[in-house]
Scaffold this active site. Structure first.
Site, PDB file in Angstrom:
ATOM      1  N   GLU A   1      -6.309   9.378   9.948  1.00  0.00           N
ATOM      2  CA  GLU A   1      -4.961   9.189  10.497  1.00  0.00           C
ATOM      3  C   GLU A   1      -4.797   9.976  11.792  1.00  0.00           C
ATOM      4  OE1 GLU A   1      -1.690   9.198   7.830  1.00  0.00           O
ATOM      5  OE2 GLU A   1      -2.650   7.687   6.568  1.00  0.00           O
TER       6      GLU A   1
ATOM      7  N   HIS B   1      -8.620   3.658   3.984  1.00  0.00           N
ATOM      8  CA  HIS B   1      -8.872   4.234   5.311  1.00  0.00           C
ATOM      9  C   HIS B   1     -10.322   4.137   5.767  1.00  0.00           C
ATOM     10  CE1 HIS B   1      -4.937   5.739   4.473  1.00  0.00           C
ATOM     11  NE2 HIS B   1      -4.901   6.586   5.480  1.00  0.00           N
TER      12      HIS B   1
ATOM     13  N   ASP C   1       0.871  -1.183   0.000  1.00  0.00           N
ATOM     14  CA  ASP C   1       0.000   0.000   0.000  1.00  0.00           C
ATOM     15  C   ASP C   1       0.903   1.226   0.000  1.00  0.00           C
ATOM     16  OD1 ASP C   1      -2.288   1.715   0.367  1.00  0.00           O
ATOM     17  OD2 ASP C   1      -1.804   1.816   2.486  1.00  0.00           O
ATOM     18  N   SER C   2       0.294   2.374  -0.269  1.00  0.00           N
ATOM     19  CA  SER C   2       1.030   3.634  -0.232  1.00  0.00           C
ATOM     20  C   SER C   2       1.508   3.971   1.182  1.00  0.00           C
ATOM     21  CB  SER C   2       0.122   4.758  -0.726  1.00  0.00           C
ATOM     22  OG  SER C   2      -1.075   4.788   0.037  1.00  0.00           O
TER      23      SER C   2
ATOM     24  N   CYS D   1      -4.274  -1.072  -2.055  1.00  0.00           N
ATOM     25  CA  CYS D   1      -4.428   0.378  -2.136  1.00  0.00           C
ATOM     26  C   CYS D   1      -5.345   0.651  -3.316  1.00  0.00           C
ATOM     27  CB  CYS D   1      -3.056   1.009  -2.383  1.00  0.00           C
ATOM     28  SG  CYS D   1      -3.098   2.784  -2.681  1.00  0.00           S
TER      29      CYS D   1
END
Ligand code: DGL
Length: 293
Positions: A159, A193, A17-18, A80
């Site tokens: 986040e 997310h 993933d990023s 992702c």
């Protein structure tokens, strides 16, 4: 079973993933495939990808995949949405192992669930602008209608740990409004997310059915591993290793939020050094694929 086959079965599944958002996918994989060895790479030094150009995202995807190939992964999962939207075909064409992104499983989940044929997608700007979800859905059934909403502000909020703050709720409400006005009955959570705030999104979306791409991906990978004889039948307990290109501030806190438990044994690698060593071969496959269209 030949020893070559069992060796392959024991090989890990590679996931990248990023950043650490892909841990929401790892969480589902650990749950559904408890016998598998997993190796995760999060490009935390270069996150976010969702605001970048398609060309750069494709380059990053090849580099990330090359890092995981060092572990002789038997299967590659692009955890992702942004990379899945623009680079899965490139990876499938240039890698030897099977590659699965999060888009097609999410698409299949949405097609299964929709009753009125009106599907919404929320994701990063790159994912929505690529129209990858729209294309995949209408390829399968041209009668279906797809409505996209780029929701970039939610990534930093999640986040930051603002999971039930009023500001997050209002942001979700704003992004959802145009989709709800289109009378969607199914919404794809098209960003790593979003499962973290699934409950809040559900409250704001009312009786719309939510599709968690990570969960759908884990289900599909389980089926594909079974079909190709690659499921790990070994007795050894699952081993999961985490590699990141930077250990960002609040890494433990954010990682725990995504994975559902602490990320143990995360190793920071010197990705620049790796790219300096391996760059030539990586970029060669990129040029080849560009020539091939
Ligand atoms: N992992 C990305 C995605 O699922 C979100 C974070 C980023 O923009 O890199 O689209």
């Amino acid at each position: 079973l030949s020893s070559a086959a069992s060796l392959q079965q024991n090989n890990p599944i590679g996931i990248f993933d990023s950043g650490i958002g892909g841990l929401t996918v790892v969480k589902q994989l650990m749950h559904l495939l408890p016998n598998e060895n997993l190796v995760y790479f999060g490009d935390t030094a270069r996150v976010p990808y969702g605001t970048r150009s398609e060309k750069l995202i494709r380059q990053y995807a090849l580099e990330d995949a090359a890092f995981l190939e060092q572990f002789s992964v038997k299967y590659l999962i692009v955890a992702c949405n942004t990379v899945s939207a623009v680079a899965v075909d490139l990876l499938s064409a240039t890698r030897e192992m099977p590659v699965t992104g999060v888009i097609i499983p999410g698409v299949e989940g949405a097609i299964r669930e929709t009753r009125n044929g009106r599907i919404g997608v929320m994701g990063t700007r790159a994912t929505i602008e690529s129209k990858a979800y729209n294309r995949r859905i209408t390829e399968r059934n041209p009668e279906l209608q797809v409505f996209g909403a780029a929701a970039p502000l939610l990534v930093p909020m999640i986040e930051e740990g603002w999971l039930s703050e009023e500001v997050t709720r209002l942001t979700v409400r704003n992004y959802l409004r145009p989709l709800l006005e289109e009378n969607i009955d199914t919404l794809i959570l098209g960003c790593t997310h979003f499962p973290v705030i699934r409950d809040l999104i559900q409250e704001e979306a009312g009786d719309v059915t939510l599709i968690d791409s990570g969960l759908e991906t884990a289900r599909q990978v389980k089926i594909l591993l079974g079909e190709t004889g690659l499921l790990n039948s070994g007795e050894s307990p699952q081993q999961t290793r985490f590699f990141v290109s930077d250990i960002p501030r609040k890494f433990d806190e954010v990682g725990t939020r995504f994975l559902g438990h602490p990320v143990v044994n995360a190793t920071r690698i010197d990705f620049d050094e790796f790219l300096m060593e391996k760059g030539d071969t990586i970029y060669k496959s990129m040029n080849l694929s560009e020539q091939n269209g």
